[in-house]
Design a protein around this motif. Structure first.
Motif, PDB file in Angstrom:
ATOM      1  N   ALA A  53       0.827  -1.067  -0.179  1.00 44.74           N
ATOM      2  CA  ALA A  53      -0.177   0.076  -0.117  1.00 44.74           C
ATOM      3  C   ALA A  53       0.742   1.283   0.022  1.00 44.74           C
ATOM      4  N   ALA A  54       2.207   1.026   0.441  1.00 35.86           N
ATOM      5  CA  ALA A  54       3.091   2.193   0.516  1.00 35.86           C
ATOM      6  C   ALA A  54       4.069   2.554  -0.735  1.00 35.86           C
ATOM      7  N   ASP A  55       3.544   1.396  -1.610  1.00 39.55           N
ATOM      8  CA  ASP A  55       4.255   1.554  -3.041  1.00 39.55           C
ATOM      9  C   ASP A  55       5.787   0.997  -2.750  1.00 39.55           C
ATOM     10  N   VAL A  56       5.995   0.177  -1.745  1.00 29.40           N
ATOM     11  CA  VAL A  56       7.419  -0.493  -1.630  1.00 29.40           C
ATOM     12  C   VAL A  56       7.265  -1.573  -2.750  1.00 29.40           C
ATOM     13  N   ARG A  57       8.445  -1.934  -3.416  1.00 27.92           N
ATOM     14  CA  ARG A  57       8.452  -2.952  -4.378  1.00 27.92           C
ATOM     15  C   ARG A  57       8.318  -4.304  -3.534  1.00 27.92           C
ATOM     16  N   VAL A  58       7.256  -4.826  -3.144  1.00 32.88           N
ATOM     17  CA  VAL A  58       7.327  -6.406  -2.703  1.00 32.88           C
ATOM     18  C   VAL A  58       6.326  -7.094  -3.353  1.00 32.88           C
ATOM     19  N   SER A 100       8.816 -12.475 -11.598  1.00 34.53           N
ATOM     20  CA  SER A 100       9.644 -12.930 -12.924  1.00 34.53           C
ATOM     21  C   SER A 100      10.459 -12.174 -13.376  1.00 34.53           C
ATOM     22  N   ASP A 101      11.542 -12.562 -14.113  1.00 37.11           N
ATOM     23  CA  ASP A 101      12.667 -11.799 -14.708  1.00 37.11           C
ATOM     24  C   ASP A 101      12.173 -11.385 -16.168  1.00 37.11           C
ATOM     25  N   ALA A 133      20.021   2.674  -6.055  1.00 38.99           N
ATOM     26  CA  ALA A 133      19.208   4.020  -5.725  1.00 38.99           C
ATOM     27  C   ALA A 133      17.440   3.399  -5.576  1.00 38.99           C
ATOM     28  N   LYS A 134      17.115   2.368  -6.289  1.00 39.63           N
ATOM     29  CA  LYS A 134      15.930   1.921  -5.920  1.00 39.63           C
ATOM     30  C   LYS A 134      15.583   1.378  -4.641  1.00 39.63           C
ATOM     31  N   ILE A 135      16.471   0.626  -4.050  1.00 36.92           N
ATOM     32  CA  ILE A 135      16.470  -0.029  -2.878  1.00 36.92           C
ATOM     33  C   ILE A 135      16.403   1.005  -1.764  1.00 36.92           C
ATOM     34  N   ASP A 151      11.311  -5.473 -13.756  1.00 34.65           N
ATOM     35  CA  ASP A 151      11.304  -3.891 -13.285  1.00 34.65           C
ATOM     36  C   ASP A 151      12.141  -3.577 -12.251  1.00 34.65           C
ATOM     37  N   GLY A 152      13.063  -4.502 -11.886  1.00 40.19           N
ATOM     38  CA  GLY A 152      14.370  -4.164 -10.821  1.00 40.19           C
ATOM     39  C   GLY A 152      14.130  -4.956  -9.480  1.00 40.19           C
TER      40      GLY A 152
END
Length: 301
Positions: free
Chosen positions: A103-108, A125-126, A150-152, A179-180
């Protein structure tokens, strides 16, 4: 493949259409690739407490709130009921963290439901549509390392803004999707404001990422995002779009030991005087102290 016993109820209820393969088996859970609502998804089957080897350390559980007082007492006393509830609370903590971070837009991985100890979630998936590898299994270019780092960093900022610290973030808990980076495995996620070890865990998480990406882009080893981000968080100035520098000015001022010892001696002498006064029964009372203060104020004027 043969349907695992723990997944059969989800098939009976129509939540899963088929089980394709086992993706992994770890200390905490077994993960399967399944078909659900016409899509390939993952089903994470958490192992029962007696089969699990991860220690539910008090360090990680500190700050987690249990609203039901009966459960809370039972968990504290470690009764059979309490241990069962503690186990359920531990599982719920990961699921709650996953929903909260998504919900917080963290990539999980996107969660789709938690039923009878089974978590249905997005299949990561890759670029070729295959199962995404862990960061530890890939080799990056310097440019990729800088981009993914930077994304992490942006995701750990969002995570902290949502009030959580991963607690065990490393190249083994991040998948590399098309997507990273995608952050996974959250059973030990801690409350940032309610856990005394949160700052240390947060800085360890960031340092783990710095060291990993620094293998491919050595200049990243000179960054210090952990302390910078935490300082903003403590000051109430951290938000998802905070501009970061990767630098942190450490306090290098020296302590005047003589002055510090003088202050300590003064405190000890004052406490010894008060203790002696109490023993003699002649310590000034509240009224006498008030009169002394008023007298001193008149003297100043």
């Amino acid at each position: 493949m043969k349907v695992p016993k723990r997944l059969q109820p989800l098939i009976d209820d129509g939540l899963i259409e088929a089980v394709e393969s086992q993706l992994m088996s770890g200390k905490e859970a077994q993960v399967y690739v399944v078909r659900s609502h016409g899509e390939r998804r993952c089903a994470k089957v958490f192992k029962e407490a007696k089969q699990r080897s991860f220690k539910q350390a008090v360090q990680y559980q500190e700050g987690r709130r249990e609203r039901n007082s009966r459960r809370s007492r039972a968990m504290a006393k470690k009764t059979r009921y309490g241990q069962k509830e503690q186990e359920q609370a531990w599982l719920n903590a990961e699921v709650d963290a996953l929903y909260r971070l998504a919900a917080a837009d963290v990539r999980v991985p996107q969660p789709y439901g938690f039923i009878d100890g089974v978590l249905l979630m997005e299949m990561i998936s890759d670029a070729d549509g295959l199962t995404a590898p862990r960061l530890d299994d890939v080799t990056l270019s310097a440019e990729q390392a800088r981009d993914y780092y930077a994304k992490i960093i942006r995701d750990v900022v969002k995570m902290l803004c949502a009030g959580l610290v991963h607690g065990d973030l490393s190249e083994f808990n991040v998948l590399l999707a098309a997507d990273g980076p995608v952050i996974i495995d959250l059973p030990q996620a801690v409350d940032a404001a309610g856990n005394n070890s949160a700052e240390w865990m947060f800085e360890r998480d960031v340092d783990n990422m710095r060291r990993y990406f620094g293998r491919f882009a050595p200049e990243l080893l000179g960054t210090d995002y952990g302390k910078e981000i935490w300082a903003l968080f403590e000051a109430g100035e951290l938000h998802p779009e905070s501009q970061l520098t990767g630098c942190f000015e450490h306090d290098t001022s020296t302590v005047d030991v003589d002055e510090l010892m003088t202050v300590i001696d003064d405190v000890r002498e004052e406490e010894a005087y008060r203790q002696g006064a109490r023993n003699r029964g002649d310590e000034p009372g509240v009224e006498e102290a008030a009169e002394e203060w008023q007298e001193s104020q008149r003297g100043e004027h």
